[in-house]
Enzyme design. Structure first.
Site, PDB file in Angstrom:
ATOM      1  CE  LYS A 224      -4.030  -2.054   2.174  1.00 22.89           C
ATOM      2  NZ  LYS A 224      -4.895  -1.791   3.448  1.00 22.89           N
ATOM      3  NE  ARG A 259      -7.290  -8.484   1.048  1.00 28.29           N
ATOM      4  CZ  ARG A 259      -6.947  -7.768  -0.326  1.00 28.29           C
ATOM      5  NH1 ARG A 259      -5.790  -6.716   0.246  1.00 28.29           N
ATOM      6  NH2 ARG A 259      -7.395  -7.810  -1.418  1.00 28.29           N
TER       7      ARG A 259
END
Ligand code: HH2
Length: 282
Positions: A224, A259
């Site tokens: 991210k 995740r």
């Protein structure tokens, strides 16, 4: 018969182990792998590679939630995810989670073989809590401030940790009121969803205080933009090492699920952590 996912999550939570959820995006526009696995065959092949790399859960998503992403129509989302879920149900015992906020997609995905629901919208869509109560599978409830289209435009909290814990507590109460047992509920602070880098770092530093809510915690920071800001790496594919480090920290602070896109690297890092824990327990 393999242990049911609900029990696996509970056992991992009780034992302080961390499971790896591999990301399978069937989208044209995901921030890291958009368009790479849009055909069902390619998505299934990729997911099976993640299984070979050690994934404990596969998270199939048909709608990008990256900052600025446009919503996807229900029919399009179903057409993307159902063939992949069916293909995986036939090819592997590894449980599949469906990454969706839409109750109709939740129902169809579970009918096609999905064993978990992962909702970045925290079951706030009308009918979502009832759908999960009926389906009887574990659910991950994530915190997001605003919506993907606008969420990174100046997110403000009174106290990021307190606000998110209040939100998660409220969602747990709504689930329990609808008959969803606590043992099926996983919580996620939602790294990058309406959060500045400071907010994300505060949440990671104090993840143990979210673990203290008593539910298994899922942490998703893979590739991210927070990893890009920290390292200066613009290309998401170059953020693997930073992502592995961040998830290892999350695991040390008690996350039950991470995740990730880079399953093999994360599994090795987690094996190192569990070897150390086993050594110290001797
Ligand atoms: N992050 C993304 C998607 N789903 N689900 C949970 N529970 N937690 C997360 O942090 C999370 C999530 C975003 O990552 P990705 O799927 O790689 O990107 P995109 O939304 O662009 O498909």
């Amino acid at each position: 018969m393999p242990e049911k996912l609900e029990q696996r999550l509970q056992h991992a939570h009780a034992d302080g182990r961390t499971l790896v959820m591999g990301v399978v995006n069937v989208t044209p526009d995901s921030f890291s792998d958009g368009g790479r696995f849009l055909s069902p065959d390619r998505a299934v092949r990729h997911a099976l590679e993640l299984v070979a790399a050690g994934a404990d859960i596969l998270d199939v998503g048909g709608e990008s939630t990256r900052p600025g992403a446009q919503p996807v129509d229900e029919q399009d989302e179903l057409e993307r995810v159902l063939p992949v879920i069916e293909g995986l149900a036939a090819a592997t015992d590894v449980p599949v989670s469906i990454d969706t906020a839409k109750p109709a997609v939740m129902r169809r995905a579970v009918a096609a073989g999905a064993a978990m629901i992962n909702d970045v919208n925290g079951l706030r869509a009308e009918g979502a809590v009832d759908a999960v109560a009926e389906l009887g599978v574990p659910v991950c409830i994530m915190h997001m401030l605003g919506e993907p289209r606008t969420m990174q435009k100046n997110p403000v909290y009174e106290s990021v940790l307190d606000d998110i814990r209040d939100f998660l507590r409220e969602r747990v109460l709504a689930c329990k009121a609808a008959g969803i047992p606590a043992s099926r509920i996983v919580l996620d602070p939602g790294f990058g969803f309406g959060k500045t880098l400071d907010h994300n770092l505060e949440l990671l530093a104090r993840l143990d205080e979210i673990v203290a809510l008593g539910h298994p915690i899922l942490a998703g920071m893979s590739r991210k933009s927070m990893m890009g800001t920290i390292t200066g790496r613009k290309n998401p594919a170059d953020r693997v090492a930073a992502s592995v480090a961040a998830h290892l920290i999350a695991a040390q602070k008690g996350a039950t699920v991470v995740r990730v896109h880079d399953v093999a690297e994360t599994v090795d890092a987690l094996k190192t952590l569990s070897a150390l824990k086993a050594h110290r327990a001797d």
